[in-house]
Write an enzyme that holds these catalytic residues in place. Structure first.
Site, short mmCIF file in Angstrom:
data_model
loop_
_atom_site.label_atom_id
_atom_site.label_comp_id
_atom_site.label_asym_id
_atom_site.label_seq_id
_atom_site.Cartn_x
_atom_site.Cartn_y
_atom_site.Cartn_z
N GLU A 111 0.84 -1.19 0.00
CA GLU A 111 0.00 0.00 0.00
C GLU A 111 0.88 1.24 0.00
O GLU A 111 2.05 1.19 0.41
CB GLU A 111 -0.94 0.01 1.20
CG GLU A 111 -0.23 0.00 2.54
CD GLU A 111 -1.21 -0.18 3.70
OE1 GLU A 111 -2.25 -0.80 3.49
OE2 GLU A 111 -0.90 0.31 4.80
N LYS A 113 2.82 4.55 0.98
CA LYS A 113 3.38 5.04 2.25
C LYS A 113 3.03 6.51 2.41
O LYS A 113 3.58 7.36 1.73
CB LYS A 113 4.90 4.85 2.29
CG LYS A 113 5.53 5.28 3.61
CD LYS A 113 7.03 5.04 3.59
CE LYS A 113 7.65 5.45 4.91
NZ LYS A 113 7.50 6.89 5.19
N ASP A 115 2.75 10.28 3.73
CA ASP A 115 3.73 11.22 4.28
C ASP A 115 3.03 12.03 5.37
O ASP A 115 2.60 13.16 5.16
CB ASP A 115 4.24 12.14 3.17
CG ASP A 115 5.50 12.88 3.58
OD1 ASP A 115 6.09 12.52 4.61
OD2 ASP A 115 5.90 13.83 2.86
N TYR A 223 -3.41 1.54 10.09
CA TYR A 223 -2.59 0.58 9.34
C TYR A 223 -2.12 -0.61 10.19
O TYR A 223 -1.46 -1.52 9.68
CB TYR A 223 -1.38 1.25 8.69
CG TYR A 223 -0.42 1.95 9.63
CD1 TYR A 223 0.33 1.26 10.57
CD2 TYR A 223 -0.21 3.32 9.53
CE1 TYR A 223 1.23 1.90 11.40
CE2 TYR A 223 0.68 3.98 10.36
CZ TYR A 223 1.40 3.27 11.29
OH TYR A 223 2.29 3.92 12.12
N LYS A 312 11.22 3.48 -0.89
CA LYS A 312 11.18 4.93 -1.02
C LYS A 312 11.36 5.33 -2.48
O LYS A 312 12.27 4.84 -3.18
CB LYS A 312 12.29 5.58 -0.17
CG LYS A 312 12.17 5.30 1.31
CD LYS A 312 10.90 5.84 1.91
CE LYS A 312 10.91 7.34 2.03
NZ LYS A 312 11.79 7.84 3.08
N CYS A 406 30.65 40.43 6.78
CA CYS A 406 29.34 39.93 7.23
C CYS A 406 28.24 40.85 6.72
O CYS A 406 28.28 42.06 6.95
CB CYS A 406 29.30 39.86 8.75
SG CYS A 406 27.69 39.38 9.41
N CYS A 409 26.46 42.55 10.12
CA CYS A 409 27.14 43.53 11.01
C CYS A 409 28.36 44.17 10.38
O CYS A 409 28.94 45.09 10.96
CB CYS A 409 27.52 42.86 12.32
SG CYS A 409 28.77 41.56 12.16
N CYS A 424 31.30 34.72 10.73
CA CYS A 424 31.34 36.03 11.38
C CYS A 424 31.72 35.81 12.84
O CYS A 424 31.06 35.04 13.54
CB CYS A 424 29.98 36.72 11.27
SG CYS A 424 29.87 38.23 12.26
N CYS A 430 26.29 40.31 16.55
CA CYS A 430 25.83 40.34 15.15
C CYS A 430 24.32 40.12 15.16
O CYS A 430 23.85 39.09 15.65
CB CYS A 430 26.53 39.25 14.35
SG CYS A 430 25.88 39.01 12.68
#
Length: 668
Positions: A111, A113, A115, A223, A312, A406, A409, A424, A430
């Protein structure tokens, strides 16, 4: 009242059958008007006769109660996961192992699967008593109130000949149509949308307010089931599913029983082709041995049954054009390039931002603005760029150069491992790092501060209201109300969420502090070895390196964190605010009250005896040297605490000095 009681029971049964026909069988047996008349009559009678109240009445599908949190409950049976097969070879090896163990072929039930989110439903004499999430497989969250809002989950079973105790496992999910409707509503409300149906289902099922869950249109397929208190229970998986359906559960009709590997592969191919046409999201096909006796023979490992496997599907490939390459600053200062794409549908989810991880990866894939790229969702979750599609890319712009400063900052960046890591160095000074750190601190696995979203944290940081974790617990109603689009009720809800987040177990606070390389599992290891922050702060690199899975590099990061005075100050404030449970509640008062001592090294007397003597006089004996330390008691072979005390100008005294102090005081 006897007649009314009979009418109430009759109405409840009638409404349950109408609900089952509409939500499970998809075949209504009553008009909407007839249904409303029955429900309203039942509500009227239940209000008139509160002594006949029943928590499993159909009128209680939405309880209206707001939970303070989800209780962790141990599963009666482990909720283990399935092993995965990623291709025909994996599948053939699995079939071969089963055949060798049984000595024969077997029937298989195949059957899609789903999600979604696995849950366990417990029934006593046909009545729903508890619903749990999978959690870590050993313990799950009690989400009973929210499970009751899902129409495909029966509150009372329809059959009369039912097991005394029944555990039903299944998947809570959100149909694609309902997911799109939810996101449209959230977008109109100015609220962040869910990334995919699975996240929407999980987030909806974990709402503290079951009214919110009831508005999210969750679905459920059973299930598996385990029964006790009955002799008449099916011997096959197919039989169990038929039994569950007659009891009122919704089960997936899209399944097939096969005898051979070729038939299983053909069904997998069929499901793969029809994947986009299904009403719900899937990421593969589950194959189970049908005979339950054979399942018991095959057994299971500590993490997966040997009689089932999840095939899968490979990630779907899509194509889009790169509109720009942005730069993000993470909570540890790492600079991450992110490709901004023309929105594209990948595996049922619209993707427009894809991380490139680091500049070394960006240069390796040679992704440039204007390129057409192939992308997929790794594991059907995280989008990633596979490669540049040169067949579609007609002309190319200049290569993307690594940033030098960065973007948050303006600090000069530090480079590690030849562009693998750009960082950074300014930490919480920051702004972007501070925002990311506070988001991590408020996250589900850490403090789980309900209502404190990323956008709100960013506003609080930009306004200067939050400078460290402890600042969150000092926020005022006025500060929150001063923010854009923040009303009084919303502000009060945020403050309530912050207050409800304390106290948390030490390992969750430790994880939330965001120490480099310290993930959730590592935080659990550290918290078990050092049950207080003072104990952990006093540990040396050598001490920490002795722990399982704690190497010298990670140990250095932990010691470095606790050597920073600002970090210690933040933790002390969290302790004072009740975020971290204090270990010194109920300590004695005496002439040394308010004084703090730390003991290090070896002594003729046991250190526990010295600690008791000091505590009997009212002193606090800590594990770490801080600015509030009155003195460090130094014995033979003392460690790094002496150097730390000298740097902080904390007095170091010998055992003789301490004994002189103790002799000056008596305590009756």
């Amino acid at each position: 009242m006897q007649d009314e009681a009979k009418e109430i029971e009759k109405l409840r049964l009638e409404i349950m059958r109408m609900d089952h026909a509409y939500w499970v069988e998809n075949h209504p047996i009553a008009s909407d008007d007839d249904y409303d008349v029955a429900v309203n009559r039942l509500k009227h009678l239940e209000k008139k006769y509160p002594q006949l109240h029943d928590t499993l009445s159909p009128t209680m599908r939405v309880s209206g109660q707001v939970a303070k949190g989800f209780k962790s409950v141990e599963h009666e049976r482990l909720m283990i996961s399935l092993d995965n097969a990623f291709g025909e070879e994996d599948l053939q090896r699995f079939f071969q192992r089963v055949r060798e163990k049984l000595g024969r072929n077997s029937l298989w039930v195949c059957e899609p699967k789903l999600d979604g989110l696995a849950v366990s439903l417990h029934y006593k004499r046909g009545r729903l008593v508890r619903a749990l999430t999978r959690g870590d497989g050993k313990r799950g969250e009690d989400i009973t109130a929210n499970a009751k809002t899902i129409r495909q989950i029966p509150l009372q079973l329809l059959k009369t000949d039912i097991p005394t105790d029944l555990e039903v496992r299944g998947e809570v999910f959100m149909k694609k149509r309902d997911f799109n409707t939810l996101n449209e509503r959230l977008e109109k409300q100015g609220v962040k949308c869910f990334a995919n149906p699975r996240n929407a289902a999980a987030g909806s099922l974990r709402q503290y307010d079951s009214n919110v869950t009831s508005q999210r249109k969750l679905s459920f397929f059973a299930y598996a089931a385990f029964a006790s208190g009955t002799e008449d229970w099916p011997k096959t998986h197919q039989g169990v599913m038929r039994n569950l359906k007659t009891m009122g559960f919704s089960v997936n009709a899209y399944k097939k029983v096969v005898e051979t590997e070729d038939q299983a592969s053909a069904f997998i191919e069929e499901v793969s082709k029809s994947r986009q046409d299904l009403a719900y999201g899937i990421d593969g096909v589950v194959l189970k041995v049908d005979d339950i006796g054979d399942q018991k023979i095959l057994g299971e490992t500590s993490r997966a049954p040997r009689w089932a496997i999840a095939y899968k599907f490979p990630a779907e490939i899509a194509q889009s054009v790169v509109l720009g390459i942005d730069v993000q600053v993470g909570r540890t200062g790492i600079i991450t390039p992110v490709a901004r794409l023309k929105p594209v549908l990948v595996g049922g989810v619209t993707v427009q931002h894809v991380t490139l991880h680091n500049y070394s990866e960006l240069l390796k894939k040679d992704v440039r603005v204007g390129d057409w790229v192939q992308l997929r969702r790794a594991g059907d979750v995280i989008p990633e760029i596979v490669r540049v599609d040169m067949a579609l890319t007609k002309s190319r712009q200049a290569k993307t150069e690594a940033v030098q400063r960065c973007p948050s900052c303006g600090s000069d960046l530090e480079m590690e491992n030849d562009l693998t890591v750009l960082r950074c160095p300014r930490g919480h000074r920051c702004p972007d790092q501070l925002v990311a750190s506070m988001w991590h601190f408020a996250s589900r696995k850490a403090m789980f501060i309900d209502g404190l979203g990323h956008r709100l944290i960013e506003q609080l940081v930009r306004a200067g209201h939050v400078k460290q974790a402890a600042s969150l617990y000092e926020l005022s109603l006025d500060q929150l109300e001063s923010l854009p689009r923040m009303g009084t009720k919303s502000a009060m809800n945020v403050l309530q969420g912050i207050e409800m987040s304390k106290p948390k177990p030490w390992h969750r606070v430790l994880y939330g502090l965001g120490i480099r390389e310290v993930g959730y599992k590592t935080a659990e290891v550290l918290a078990e070895a050092y049950p207080s922050w003072q104990a952990l702060a006093g540990a040396s690199v050598e001490d920490l390196s002795q722990l399982d899975n704690i190497g010298p590099v990670m140990a250095e990061f932990v010691c470095h964190y606790f050597s920073d005075e600002e970090n210690i100050k933040n933790i002390e404030m969290l302790e004072q605010q009740g975020v971290i449970a204090s270990e010194r509640e109920g300590k004695k008062e005496g002439p040394f009250s308010g004084q703090h001592y730390v003991i290090t090294g070896k002594f003729a007397k046991p250190r526990s005896e010295l600690k008791s003597l000091l505590e009997d006089l009212g002193a606090s004996v800590d594990d770490a040297v801080t600015k509030k330390t009155t003195a460090l008691v130094v014995g033979e072979k003392s460690g790094s605490k002496v150097e730390k005390a000298k740097k902080m100008e904390v007095p170091c005294i010998t055992i003789e000095d301490l004994e002189d102090l103790l002799e000056q005081h008596t305590w009756d």
